[in-house]
Design a protein around this motif. Structure first.
Motif, PDB file in Angstrom:
ATOM      1  N   ASN A  49     -25.246  19.224  -1.958  1.00  0.00           N
ATOM      2  CA  ASN A  49     -24.729  19.542  -0.628  1.00  0.00           C
ATOM      3  C   ASN A  49     -24.767  18.312   0.281  1.00  0.00           C
ATOM      4  OD1 ASN A  49     -24.208  22.156  -1.283  1.00  0.00           O
ATOM      5  ND2 ASN A  49     -25.570  23.075   0.202  1.00  0.00           N
ATOM      6  N   ILE A  75     -20.622  12.014   2.196  1.00  0.00           N
ATOM      7  CA  ILE A  75     -19.305  11.425   1.874  1.00  0.00           C
ATOM      8  C   ILE A  75     -18.290  11.826   2.950  1.00  0.00           C
ATOM      9  CG2 ILE A  75     -17.375  11.439   0.237  1.00  0.00           C
ATOM     10  CD1 ILE A  75     -19.485  11.827  -2.012  1.00  0.00           C
ATOM     11  N   TRP A 100     -19.044  10.052   6.116  1.00  0.00           N
ATOM     12  CA  TRP A 100     -18.695   8.621   5.995  1.00  0.00           C
ATOM     13  C   TRP A 100     -17.182   8.407   6.170  1.00  0.00           C
ATOM     14  CZ3 TRP A 100     -15.758   5.979   2.220  1.00  0.00           C
ATOM     15  CH2 TRP A 100     -15.838   4.582   2.294  1.00  0.00           C
ATOM     16  N   ILE A 101     -16.385   9.314   5.583  1.00  0.00           N
ATOM     17  CA  ILE A 101     -14.917   9.203   5.718  1.00  0.00           C
ATOM     18  C   ILE A 101     -14.523   9.333   7.197  1.00  0.00           C
ATOM     19  CG2 ILE A 101     -12.678  10.256   5.111  1.00  0.00           C
ATOM     20  CD1 ILE A 101     -14.056  11.180   2.452  1.00  0.00           C
ATOM     21  N   SER A 133     -23.028  23.620   2.739  1.00  0.00           N
ATOM     22  CA  SER A 133     -21.742  23.463   2.048  1.00  0.00           C
ATOM     23  C   SER A 133     -20.552  23.999   2.848  1.00  0.00           C
ATOM     24  CB  SER A 133     -21.795  24.146   0.691  1.00  0.00           C
ATOM     25  OG  SER A 133     -21.956  25.526   0.871  1.00  0.00           O
ATOM     26  N   ILE A 165     -14.083  18.574   4.982  1.00  0.00           N
ATOM     27  CA  ILE A 165     -13.048  18.115   4.034  1.00  0.00           C
ATOM     28  C   ILE A 165     -11.659  18.579   4.480  1.00  0.00           C
ATOM     29  CG2 ILE A 165     -12.205  18.509   1.662  1.00  0.00           C
ATOM     30  CD1 ILE A 165     -15.196  18.151   0.840  1.00  0.00           C
ATOM     31  N   LEU A 217      -2.475  12.579  -0.839  1.00  0.00           N
ATOM     32  CA  LEU A 217      -3.832  12.970  -1.236  1.00  0.00           C
ATOM     33  C   LEU A 217      -4.328  14.112  -0.346  1.00  0.00           C
ATOM     34  CD1 LEU A 217      -6.356  12.428  -3.005  1.00  0.00           C
ATOM     35  CD2 LEU A 217      -7.136  10.863  -1.243  1.00  0.00           C
ATOM     36  N   VAL A 219      -5.503  17.741  -1.500  1.00  0.00           N
ATOM     37  CA  VAL A 219      -6.841  18.237  -1.155  1.00  0.00           C
ATOM     38  C   VAL A 219      -6.734  19.594  -0.471  1.00  0.00           C
ATOM     39  CG1 VAL A 219      -8.836  17.828   0.370  1.00  0.00           C
ATOM     40  CG2 VAL A 219      -7.987  15.990  -1.073  1.00  0.00           C
ATOM     41  N   LEU A 238     -16.186  26.017  -9.951  1.00  0.00           N
ATOM     42  CA  LEU A 238     -16.753  25.056 -10.902  1.00  0.00           C
ATOM     43  C   LEU A 238     -18.179  24.740 -10.429  1.00  0.00           C
ATOM     44  CD1 LEU A 238     -13.613  22.766 -11.173  1.00  0.00           C
ATOM     45  CD2 LEU A 238     -14.524  24.124 -13.038  1.00  0.00           C
ATOM     46  N   ILE A 267     -21.954  23.594 -10.022  1.00  0.00           N
ATOM     47  CA  ILE A 267     -22.765  22.450 -10.460  1.00  0.00           C
ATOM     48  C   ILE A 267     -24.181  22.904 -10.769  1.00  0.00           C
ATOM     49  CG2 ILE A 267     -23.694  20.187  -9.811  1.00  0.00           C
ATOM     50  CD1 ILE A 267     -21.407  19.852  -7.865  1.00  0.00           C
ATOM     51  N   VAL A 278     -22.103  23.261  -2.628  1.00  0.00           N
ATOM     52  CA  VAL A 278     -20.876  22.513  -2.917  1.00  0.00           C
ATOM     53  C   VAL A 278     -20.612  22.607  -4.411  1.00  0.00           C
ATOM     54  CG1 VAL A 278     -19.985  20.158  -3.030  1.00  0.00           C
ATOM     55  CG2 VAL A 278     -21.127  20.943  -0.973  1.00  0.00           C
ATOM     56  N   PHE A 299     -18.204  21.656  -7.981  1.00  0.00           N
ATOM     57  CA  PHE A 299     -17.731  20.418  -8.599  1.00  0.00           C
ATOM     58  C   PHE A 299     -16.387  19.971  -8.014  1.00  0.00           C
ATOM     59  CE2 PHE A 299     -15.711  18.085 -12.147  1.00  0.00           C
ATOM     60  CZ  PHE A 299     -16.648  17.085 -12.281  1.00  0.00           C
ATOM     61  N   LEU A 300     -15.501  20.937  -7.757  1.00  0.00           N
ATOM     62  CA  LEU A 300     -14.165  20.598  -7.252  1.00  0.00           C
ATOM     63  C   LEU A 300     -14.250  19.984  -5.850  1.00  0.00           C
ATOM     64  CD1 LEU A 300     -11.042  20.825  -7.769  1.00  0.00           C
ATOM     65  CD2 LEU A 300     -11.137  22.944  -6.490  1.00  0.00           C
ATOM     66  N   THR A 301     -15.013  20.623  -4.973  1.00  0.00           N
ATOM     67  CA  THR A 301     -15.142  20.124  -3.593  1.00  0.00           C
ATOM     68  C   THR A 301     -15.732  18.717  -3.589  1.00  0.00           C
ATOM     69  OG1 THR A 301     -15.579  22.401  -2.964  1.00  0.00           O
ATOM     70  CG2 THR A 301     -16.044  20.741  -1.300  1.00  0.00           C
ATOM     71  N   LEU A 302     -16.749  18.526  -4.419  1.00  0.00           N
ATOM     72  CA  LEU A 302     -17.389  17.212  -4.494  1.00  0.00           C
ATOM     73  C   LEU A 302     -16.413  16.168  -5.043  1.00  0.00           C
ATOM     74  CD1 LEU A 302     -20.233  16.331  -3.722  1.00  0.00           C
ATOM     75  CD2 LEU A 302     -20.889  16.551  -6.108  1.00  0.00           C
ATOM     76  N   LEU A 321     -13.157  16.252  -4.755  1.00  0.00           N
ATOM     77  CA  LEU A 321     -12.151  15.972  -3.725  1.00  0.00           C
ATOM     78  C   LEU A 321     -12.712  15.014  -2.677  1.00  0.00           C
ATOM     79  CD1 LEU A 321     -10.616  19.541  -3.212  1.00  0.00           C
ATOM     80  CD2 LEU A 321      -9.599  17.622  -4.433  1.00  0.00           C
ATOM     81  N   ALA A 322     -13.974  15.239  -2.293  1.00  0.00           N
ATOM     82  CA  ALA A 322     -14.613  14.345  -1.311  1.00  0.00           C
ATOM     83  C   ALA A 322     -14.731  12.942  -1.875  1.00  0.00           C
ATOM     84  CB  ALA A 322     -15.993  14.891  -0.944  1.00  0.00           C
ATOM     85  N   LEU A 323     -15.119  12.856  -3.139  1.00  0.00           N
ATOM     86  CA  LEU A 323     -15.248  11.545  -3.782  1.00  0.00           C
ATOM     87  C   LEU A 323     -13.892  10.855  -3.893  1.00  0.00           C
ATOM     88  CD1 LEU A 323     -17.836  12.347  -6.584  1.00  0.00           C
ATOM     89  CD2 LEU A 323     -18.109  10.594  -4.840  1.00  0.00           C
ATOM     90  N   ALA A 324     -12.857  11.639  -4.202  1.00  0.00           N
ATOM     91  CA  ALA A 324     -11.502  11.070  -4.324  1.00  0.00           C
ATOM     92  C   ALA A 324     -11.048  10.504  -2.984  1.00  0.00           C
ATOM     93  CB  ALA A 324     -10.533  12.142  -4.808  1.00  0.00           C
ATOM     94  N   MET A 325     -11.284  11.256  -1.917  1.00  0.00           N
ATOM     95  CA  MET A 325     -10.864  10.779  -0.583  1.00  0.00           C
ATOM     96  C   MET A 325     -11.668   9.553  -0.175  1.00  0.00           C
ATOM     97  SD  MET A 325      -9.873  14.027   1.788  1.00  0.00           S
ATOM     98  CE  MET A 325     -11.434  14.843   1.778  1.00  0.00           C
ATOM     99  N   GLY A 326     -12.966   9.600  -0.440  1.00  0.00           N
ATOM    100  CA  GLY A 326     -13.829   8.460  -0.104  1.00  0.00           C
ATOM    101  C   GLY A 326     -13.460   7.234  -0.911  1.00  0.00           C
ATOM    102  N   THR A 343     -10.573   6.551  -2.325  1.00  0.00           N
ATOM    103  CA  THR A 343      -9.258   6.046  -1.897  1.00  0.00           C
ATOM    104  C   THR A 343      -9.402   5.206  -0.630  1.00  0.00           C
ATOM    105  OG1 THR A 343      -8.334   8.086  -2.747  1.00  0.00           O
ATOM    106  CG2 THR A 343      -6.879   6.778  -1.391  1.00  0.00           C
TER     107      THR A 343
END
Lengths: 208, 285
Positions: A68, A74, A77-78, A115, A122, A139, A143, A162, A164, B261, B263-266, B268-273, B275
């Motif tokens: 979380n 992340i 940070w964005i 979350s 996001i 993108l 998203v 999915l 974790i 969170v 796997f998908l949300t994480l 997507l966040a990683l992909a945006m970060g 990029t």
């Protein structure tokens, strides 16, 4: 178009982001603190209203906390990098909205986890990213589509799409992600700008 | 040959005092008060012993807590644990565990509901009556020894019986909690609570002092038990994570919800970060 500089934009996001991450860790390490801050339906209804906000700082396992916070840091940070404003307002509003929705679900007595706010952030970033050009825009669209599909699927099945976590000690509440996403979408559209715009034009209704 | 008449007054006094002290020091007594989980659950060795299966823990748990019936081999128990004390101890122990999100309720079961040597048949009855899945079975073992110390010499003065604390008491208490999952007959974990109290009393208030020591012994053992139970509970949680084949976890709707969170949300966040980082670096070049 939103400015995207090569240097990190100085915004008020970074330090509070670290502060929230540290708070979540502290709350997890001090079990007495989590009892005081967790979303507790009965306690909220008896007047402990701070739990509306602080419940999201509580986590139930190291895995829960780690993933979380990873998502939250992340996303934060964005926002910091892109210099988007309104991130903390988004966090507060999404916290309240999620907790408020949970009050409508009497079967959920306790709730914890940030979350829902991550989901809000996001979607917020993706909506703001729609104003960008080129790859970032595409993108953002991807998203948005995937997040909406994921949230709907979660609500329908009642389970994370999915997952974790392998050590889950709580019932997943997909509604928190959906509500967070909705708040993120609304806040991403910057409704306050519309309000400012409208108030600048005293006779705006004539143009309707 | 030395005759009795030849003994001096001093020698006779020394012999008298020695005899008195010898008698006084020999006047020791002890009492034992106990109950046993093994005797309650497995009373007859010749009968088939219940085989444990894989427990399915349906969270949040409805837990019951009860003292198993006293054993028959308790002897000269000056202070047996009465029902009120048992209820008070169970309340103090259960209060420490009620706030856990995976505990829905803790039912305090009075002793009359547990039949001596009742075994799992009795636990099944309690399960039906109280709707509990997990049972905390409390047993205890308390031994009290009383010896007479040097001050007991003063009892010969009669006043000393009321004034000098020549009775030395020693109270050892063990309070044991065994946590059983009733449907699977499996013991999930156990924890002991220990206490050792030393005291002294005059012969007049000896019984009262022993009762007080006994009470204090149970209270201290209960406090120690709570600490140990929390430790064991933490270890048990780790054990569930490490060996999921041994314990299965289910979730009942209606207790602790959580947002995590996925796997998908994480991703997507990683992909945006990623990029953003990549595009920033490219512009810097």
């Amino acid at each position: 178009m939103v400015r995207q500089s090569t240097e990190p934009v100085k915004s008020s996001v970074f330090m509070p982001l670290i502060l929230v991450a540290a708070s979540c860790t502290m709350v997890y390490l001090l079990p007495g603190l989590s009892d005081l801050l967790i979303y507790d339906r009965r306690a909220i209804l008896s007047g402990e209203l701070w739990r509306f906000l602080t419940g999201h700082l509580v986590h139930f396992s190291w895995g829960h906390l780690f993933f979380n916070l990873l998502g939250f840091v992340i996303a934060g940070w964005i926002v910091w990098r892109r210099g988007y404003s309104g991130f903390w307002i988004l966090c507060v509003i999404s916290s309240v909205a999620i907790s408020g929705t949970l009050l409508l679900q009497p079967e959920v007595i306790y709730f914890g986890g940030i979350s829902g706010i991550v989901n809000a952030a996001i979607v917020f970033i993706a909506i703001r990213g729609l104003k960008e050009r080129g790859g970032s825009r595409w993108l953002s669209i991807s998203v948005l589509i995937l997040t909406i599909a994921n949230s709907v699927l979660e609500v329908r099945t009642g389970l994370p799409t999915l997952d974790i976590l392998s050590d889950r000690l709580f019932v997943p509440v997909p509604m928190s992600h959906l509500v967070g996403g909705l708040v993120g979408a609304i806040m991403g559209m910057e409704p306050w700008r519309l309000f400012i715009e409208l108030t600048r034009r005293p006779m705006w209704w004539r143009n309707l | 040959m030395i005759s009795g008449k030849c003994l001096s007054l001093a020698t006779r006094s020394v012999i008298f005092i020695s005899v008195v002290m010898l008698i006084a020091s020999c006047a020791a007594r002890s009492s034992h008060n106990a109950s046993s989980v093994v005797q309650y659950l497995y009373p007859n060795h010749k009968e088939r012993v219940e085989t444990a299966t894989v427990p399915v823990l349906s969270l949040p748990l409805r837990v019951g807590i009860a003292f198993v019936p006293d054993t028959r081999y308790s002897y000269s128990a000056l202070y047996s644990l009465d029902e009120k004390r048992k209820m008070d101890l169970m309340k103090s122990i259960s209060a420490e565990f009620k706030h856990y999100p995976y505990v829905k309720s803790i039912e305090i079961i009075p002793s009359p509901y547990l039949t001596p040597e009742g075994s799992f048949t009795n636990l099944d009855q309690i399960r039906t009556m109280y709707d509990v899945d997990v049972m905390v079975l409390l047993s205890y073992d308390q031994v009290q020894h009383t010896d007479e110390g040097l001050l007991s010499v003063s009892y010969w003065t009669l006043v000393g019986v009321y004034v000098f604390k020549g009775e030395k008491n020693d109270t050892s208490t063990l309070l044991d909690a065994a946590v059983y999952h009733i449907p699977s007959r499996k013991m999930l974990f156990r924890a002991p609570g220990l206490s050792h109290i030393k005291g002294s009393a005059t012969p007049v208030n000896l019984n009262e002092q022993l009762r007080l020591d006994s009470q204090r012994g149970f209270e201290e053992a209960a406090a120690n038990l709570v600490t140990n139970l929390k430790e064991q509970l933490d270890q048990f949680k780790e054990k569930i994570k490490e060996s999921p084949e041994e314990y299965k976890i289910e979730h009942k709707v209606g207790y602790t919800g959580g947002g995590s969170v996925d796997f998908l949300t994480l991703s997507l966040a990683l992909a945006m970060g990623g990029t953003l980082l990549w595009s920033g670096n490219r512009r810097n070049r």
